[in-house]
Design an enzyme around this catalytic site. Structure first.
Site, PDB file in Angstrom:
ATOM      1  N   GLY A   1       6.566  -6.306  -0.455  1.00  0.00           N
ATOM      2  CA  GLY A   1       5.847  -6.225   0.810  1.00  0.00           C
ATOM      3  C   GLY A   1       6.758  -6.652   1.941  1.00  0.00           C
ATOM      4  O   GLY A   1       7.988  -6.558   1.845  1.00  0.00           O
TER       5      GLY A   1
ATOM      6  N   TRP B   1       0.806  -1.221   0.000  1.00  0.00           N
ATOM      7  CA  TRP B   1       0.000   0.000   0.000  1.00  0.00           C
ATOM      8  C   TRP B   1       0.840   1.273   0.000  1.00  0.00           C
ATOM      9  O   TRP B   1       0.326   2.353  -0.174  1.00  0.00           O
ATOM     10  CB  TRP B   1      -0.929   0.027   1.222  1.00  0.00           C
ATOM     11  N   ASN B   2       2.153   1.149   0.256  1.00  0.00           N
ATOM     12  CA  ASN B   2       2.897   2.396   0.487  1.00  0.00           C
ATOM     13  C   ASN B   2       3.235   3.171  -0.783  1.00  0.00           C
ATOM     14  O   ASN B   2       3.334   4.387  -0.756  1.00  0.00           O
ATOM     15  CB  ASN B   2       4.129   2.158   1.357  1.00  0.00           C
TER      16      ASN B   2
ATOM     17  N   GLU C   1      10.763  -8.146  -3.258  1.00  0.00           N
ATOM     18  CA  GLU C   1      11.252  -6.861  -2.736  1.00  0.00           C
ATOM     19  C   GLU C   1      10.662  -6.731  -1.337  1.00  0.00           C
ATOM     20  O   GLU C   1       9.475  -6.459  -1.186  1.00  0.00           O
ATOM     21  CB  GLU C   1      10.789  -5.701  -3.621  1.00  0.00           C
ATOM     22  N   LEU C   2      11.478  -6.942  -0.324  1.00  0.00           N
ATOM     23  CA  LEU C   2      10.941  -7.099   1.033  1.00  0.00           C
ATOM     24  C   LEU C   2      11.343  -5.941   1.940  1.00  0.00           C
ATOM     25  O   LEU C   2      11.665  -4.861   1.478  1.00  0.00           O
ATOM     26  CB  LEU C   2      11.381  -8.468   1.571  1.00  0.00           C
TER      27      LEU C   2
ATOM     28  N   ARG D   1       6.211  -0.697 -11.632  1.00  0.00           N
ATOM     29  CA  ARG D   1       7.566  -1.260 -11.592  1.00  0.00           C
ATOM     30  C   ARG D   1       7.527  -2.748 -11.954  1.00  0.00           C
ATOM     31  O   ARG D   1       8.543  -3.329 -12.330  1.00  0.00           O
ATOM     32  CB  ARG D   1       8.148  -1.048 -10.186  1.00  0.00           C
TER      33      ARG D   1
ATOM     34  N   CYS E   1      10.124   1.139   2.376  1.00  0.00           N
ATOM     35  CA  CYS E   1      11.139   0.119   2.677  1.00  0.00           C
ATOM     36  C   CYS E   1      12.529   0.755   2.655  1.00  0.00           C
ATOM     37  O   CYS E   1      13.453   0.272   3.278  1.00  0.00           O
ATOM     38  CB  CYS E   1      11.061  -1.000   1.655  1.00  0.00           C
TER      39      CYS E   1
ATOM     40  N   SER F   1      15.968   5.530  -5.460  1.00  0.00           N
ATOM     41  CA  SER F   1      15.010   4.939  -6.400  1.00  0.00           C
ATOM     42  C   SER F   1      15.128   5.595  -7.777  1.00  0.00           C
ATOM     43  O   SER F   1      15.076   6.817  -7.887  1.00  0.00           O
ATOM     44  CB  SER F   1      13.588   5.133  -5.885  1.00  0.00           C
TER      45      SER F   1
ATOM     46  N   GLU G   1      11.496  -2.470  11.425  1.00  0.00           N
ATOM     47  CA  GLU G   1      11.093  -1.396  10.513  1.00  0.00           C
ATOM     48  C   GLU G   1      10.121  -0.480  11.242  1.00  0.00           C
ATOM     49  O   GLU G   1       9.095  -0.940  11.734  1.00  0.00           O
ATOM     50  CB  GLU G   1      10.334  -1.998   9.327  1.00  0.00           C
TER      51      GLU G   1
ATOM     52  N   LYS H   1      -2.472  -8.166  -7.953  1.00  0.00           N
ATOM     53  CA  LYS H   1      -3.285  -8.075  -6.736  1.00  0.00           C
ATOM     54  C   LYS H   1      -2.732  -6.929  -5.887  1.00  0.00           C
ATOM     55  O   LYS H   1      -1.698  -7.061  -5.254  1.00  0.00           O
ATOM     56  CB  LYS H   1      -3.249  -9.377  -5.929  1.00  0.00           C
TER      57      LYS H   1
ATOM     58  N   ARG I   1      10.077  10.895   3.140  1.00  0.00           N
ATOM     59  CA  ARG I   1       9.304  10.566   1.945  1.00  0.00           C
ATOM     60  C   ARG I   1       8.221   9.585   2.382  1.00  0.00           C
ATOM     61  O   ARG I   1       8.540   8.585   3.053  1.00  0.00           O
ATOM     62  CB  ARG I   1      10.223   9.940   0.889  1.00  0.00           C
TER      63      ARG I   1
HETATM   64  P1  NAD Z   1       2.392  -6.858   3.391  1.00  0.00           P
HETATM   65  O1  NAD Z   1       3.434  -7.890   3.252  1.00  0.00           O
HETATM   66  O2  NAD Z   1       1.471  -6.925   4.538  1.00  0.00           O
HETATM   67  O3  NAD Z   1       1.452  -6.852   2.111  1.00  0.00           O
HETATM   68  C1  NAD Z   1       1.969  -6.741   0.803  1.00  0.00           C
HETATM   69  C2  NAD Z   1       0.978  -7.344  -0.157  1.00  0.00           C
HETATM   70  O4  NAD Z   1       0.847  -8.731   0.115  1.00  0.00           O
HETATM   71  C3  NAD Z   1      -0.427  -6.766  -0.074  1.00  0.00           C
HETATM   72  O5  NAD Z   1      -0.988  -6.757  -1.368  1.00  0.00           O
HETATM   73  C4  NAD Z   1      -1.139  -7.769   0.798  1.00  0.00           C
HETATM   74  O6  NAD Z   1      -2.531  -7.776   0.590  1.00  0.00           O
HETATM   75  C5  NAD Z   1      -0.517  -9.060   0.322  1.00  0.00           C
HETATM   76  N1  NAD Z   1      -0.561 -10.164   1.265  1.00  0.00           N
HETATM   77  C6  NAD Z   1      -0.671 -10.133   2.610  1.00  0.00           C
HETATM   78  N2  NAD Z   1      -0.653 -11.391   3.109  1.00  0.00           N
HETATM   79  C7  NAD Z   1      -0.511 -12.218   2.060  1.00  0.00           C
HETATM   80  C8  NAD Z   1      -0.405 -13.635   1.915  1.00  0.00           C
HETATM   81  N3  NAD Z   1      -0.453 -14.444   2.966  1.00  0.00           N
HETATM   82  N4  NAD Z   1      -0.264 -14.143   0.680  1.00  0.00           N
HETATM   83  C9  NAD Z   1      -0.210 -13.345  -0.397  1.00  0.00           C
HETATM   84  N5  NAD Z   1      -0.291 -12.009  -0.337  1.00  0.00           N
HETATM   85  C10 NAD Z   1      -0.439 -11.445   0.880  1.00  0.00           C
HETATM   86  O7  NAD Z   1       3.154  -5.480   3.314  1.00  0.00           O
HETATM   87  P2  NAD Z   1       2.550  -4.018   3.400  1.00  0.00           P
HETATM   88  O8  NAD Z   1       2.217  -3.766   4.818  1.00  0.00           O
HETATM   89  O9  NAD Z   1       1.506  -3.794   2.368  1.00  0.00           O
HETATM   90  O10 NAD Z   1       3.797  -3.157   2.943  1.00  0.00           O
HETATM   91  C11 NAD Z   1       4.802  -2.830   3.822  1.00  0.00           C
HETATM   92  C12 NAD Z   1       5.998  -3.733   3.646  1.00  0.00           C
HETATM   93  O11 NAD Z   1       6.424  -3.732   2.288  1.00  0.00           O
HETATM   94  C13 NAD Z   1       7.197  -3.276   4.438  1.00  0.00           C
HETATM   95  O12 NAD Z   1       7.822  -4.361   5.059  1.00  0.00           O
HETATM   96  C14 NAD Z   1       8.107  -2.663   3.382  1.00  0.00           C
HETATM   97  O13 NAD Z   1       9.454  -2.655   3.738  1.00  0.00           O
HETATM   98  C15 NAD Z   1       7.831  -3.527   2.217  1.00  0.00           C
HETATM   99  N6  NAD Z   1       8.178  -2.848   0.961  1.00  0.00           N
HETATM  100  C16 NAD Z   1       9.280  -3.254   0.285  1.00  0.00           C
HETATM  101  C17 NAD Z   1       9.646  -2.618  -0.878  1.00  0.00           C
HETATM  102  C18 NAD Z   1      10.856  -3.063  -1.629  1.00  0.00           C
HETATM  103  O14 NAD Z   1      10.938  -2.744  -2.789  1.00  0.00           O
HETATM  104  N7  NAD Z   1      11.776  -3.785  -1.035  1.00  0.00           N
HETATM  105  C19 NAD Z   1       8.896  -1.556  -1.367  1.00  0.00           C
HETATM  106  C20 NAD Z   1       7.767  -1.163  -0.655  1.00  0.00           C
HETATM  107  C21 NAD Z   1       7.416  -1.833   0.520  1.00  0.00           C
END
Ligand code: NAD
Length: 487
Positions: A238, A160-161, A260-261, A169, A294, A451, A391, A184, A288
């Site tokens: 995520g 969502w961020n 990308e975590l 991307r 992340c 970025s 984080e 999704k 930002r």
């Molecule tokens: P999240 O992992 O909770 O969710 C990310 C996505 O995964 C969402 O679409 C969510 O609905 C989905 N999701 C959740 N549970 C799932 C499951 N069991 N199976 C499949 N999909 C599932 O993360 P968030 O809270 O939306 O975003 C924040 C995180 O994302 C932070 O940890 C951040 O560091 C990371 N992030 C990383 C990057 C990168 O490029 N490395 C960029 C942006 C955000």
């Protein structure tokens, strides 16, 4: 019907699932609410896909695959180039929509739209650079012909961020490579992803090439798709926690994981740094998206000789940032995305203060409607404070001091994450030497922002697998095939 205050911002945004070029409700009729984080009011609801819908989306992507892969690279590139232009044309509308559902300031949203659109332009250019090679086998003299073919159906899961940029991307390189996709988006921010659909349609993306399925049942929906043998790539951005689950799920059919975590970025200021530049860099790296990134600077290490001067300048700037509804002019700190995120930030700050950190500015969630947390600076943060290891994902800057290079390299690397590190020094050889010693996929050297669609974005250790952007981003959606031939 009474007009909703959101009607203008939602004009033209469809709220169903987009599968095979058509809009439809979820098979079981489920919907999920989208909340305005500045007011906690419900903006609207969108269809929430079930596994049956996800499988229909995979069917549509698989059916559209051969024709899309067979299109000339230039044709695919031209469609992406048009998507770039249309997205910029629609930029202000998209930016407002993104601020509405995510909370980030309008200036952050505008910057994100430009960044997100650039993934279409960059990949329009990459689409025509799928270059193979021919060589002579050293022993047999046969020819080794190497080419790269589209991987097939890719499942894209975004956070969502950065609701626009994380989608483009992935969509950009996938389409450039000749793959078809099911996206999704995060349940907090599905509207921006849905708003990309008419842009892609107008650019000429054929039905079935991009399918968009918001869902509250992420685990079941994504898990279901990963069981289908036609899915060949799972590209996820995520949390590390969910990424680990998806790597496990992908193992069953040996689906390629692009991950990308999370991150835990150190921000290092040496004693010879240009302090004004370091403060500017710190504001960008920390603020930002209100720290919901992340790449956000998560822990600040400032050389003891310049610590007080840095803190004074940085805290003054942080204090001066205007907090409020991101849609209002001049606001720099919008609400955090939801109550859970705000409460976690508050908890991390309380933990640090209880362990002895000193609050220089900010520190307490704002009472009333909206998930607001002010820009916060902490000094004297003890090593055992949770926010140095976890984080923060909020506008909080914990600062420690350091004395020498070995000490700071060891501290910076002492994390399971390895996404990005920032360092400021006027001594370029020190900057490059320390950069090389840092176990991070990216380093911002005298810069608070790394970025760039033209650069390989990604992390090492538990921050991820694979890279997005640059030429590497395209390669993750291609399979290498080698033909051994005598001619
Ligand atoms: P999240 O992992 O909770 O969710 C990310 C996505 O995964 C969402 O679409 C969510 O609905 C989905 N999701 C959740 N549970 C799932 C499951 N069991 N199976 C499949 N999909 C599932 O993360 P968030 O809270 O939306 O975003 C924040 C995180 O994302 C932070 O940890 C951040 O560091 C990371 N992030 C990383 C990057 C990168 O490029 N490395 C960029 C942006 C955000």
């Amino acid at each position: 019907m009474p007009q909703s205050p959101y009607d203008n911002l939602l004009a033209g945004v469809r709220t169903e699932l987009y599968i095979g070029g058509a809009w439809r409700p979820a098979a079981d009729g489920a919907r999920l609410d989208v909340t305005d984080p500045a007011t906690e009011a419900t903006i609207t609801s969108v269809a929430s896909a079930c596994v049956e819908d996800a499988m229909a989306a995979v069917d549509a992507a698989a059916a559209a695959g051969p024709a899309w892969a067979a299109k000339k690279p230039r044709e695919r590139g031209e469609i992406l180039r048009k998507a770039h232009e249309i997205m910029l044309r629609e930029g202000e509308r998209l930016a407002r929509l993104m601020t509405l559902e995510n909370g980030k300031s309008l200036s952050d949203s505008r910057a994100e739209v430009a960044y997100a659109a650039e993934f279409f332009r960059w990949n329009a250019e990459e689409a025509v650079r799928n270059i193979g090679q021919v060589s002579v086998a050293p022993s047999s003299g046969a020819r080794i012909v190497v080419q790269h073919k589209p991987s097939g159906v890719a499942v894209l899961v975004t956070p969502w961020n950065f609701p626009a940029a994380m989608a483009t991307r992935k969509i950009g390189p996938a389409l450039a490579a000749g793959c078809t996709v099911v996206l999704k988006p995060a349940s907090e921010t599905p509207l921006t992803a849905l708003a990309l659909v008419p842009i892609l349609e107008e650019a000429g993306v054929p039905a079935g090439v991009v399918n968009v399925i918001p869902s509250r049942r992420s685990g079941a929906v994504v898990g279901g798709m990963l069981k289908d043998l036609r899915v060949r790539v799972i590209s996820f951005t995520g949390s590390t926690e969910v990424g680990q689950k998806l790597i496990h799920a992908a193992a069953e059919n040996v689906v390629k994981p692009v991950m990308e975590l999370g991150g835990n970025a150190p921000f290092i200021v040496f004693d010879d740094a240009d302090l004004d530049a370091a403060v500017e860099g710190a504001l960008i790296a920390k603020m930002r998206n209100m720290g919901e990134a992340c790449t956000s600077a998560n822990r600040f290490y400032v050389h003891e000789a310049v610590h007080d001067a840095f803190v004074e300048k940085f805290a003054a700037r942080m204090k001066g940032l205007k907090l409020g509804n991101g849609l209002e002019d001049g606001v720099a700190v919008g609400p955090l995305v939801n109550a859970e995120t705000r409460d976690k930030v508050a908890e991390l700050v309380d933990d640090a203060v209880a362990k002895g950190a000193k609050l220089v500015t900010g520190g307490k969630a704002v009472a009333g409607a909206g998930y607001f947390f002010p820009a916060t600076v902490l000094t004297g943060v003890p090593d055992d404070a949770r926010l140095l290891r976890e984080e923060i994902f909020g506008p909080v800057a914990p600062i420690q001091t350091f004395r020498d290079e070995d000490e700071i390299v060891a501290k910076a690397n002492a994390t399971e994450y390895g996404l990005v590190a920032y360092l400021f020094t006027r001594d370029l050889s020190r900057g490059l030497r320390v950069s090389e010693r840092l176990e991070f996929g990216m380093v911002g050297l005298n810069r608070g922002l790394v970025s760039d669609p033209a650069a390989p974005f990604g992390g090492v250790k538990q921050s991820g697998l694979g890279r997005e952007g640059g030429h590497e981003g395209l390669m993750d959606f291609l399979e290498t095939q080698y033909v051994s031939v005598t001619w």
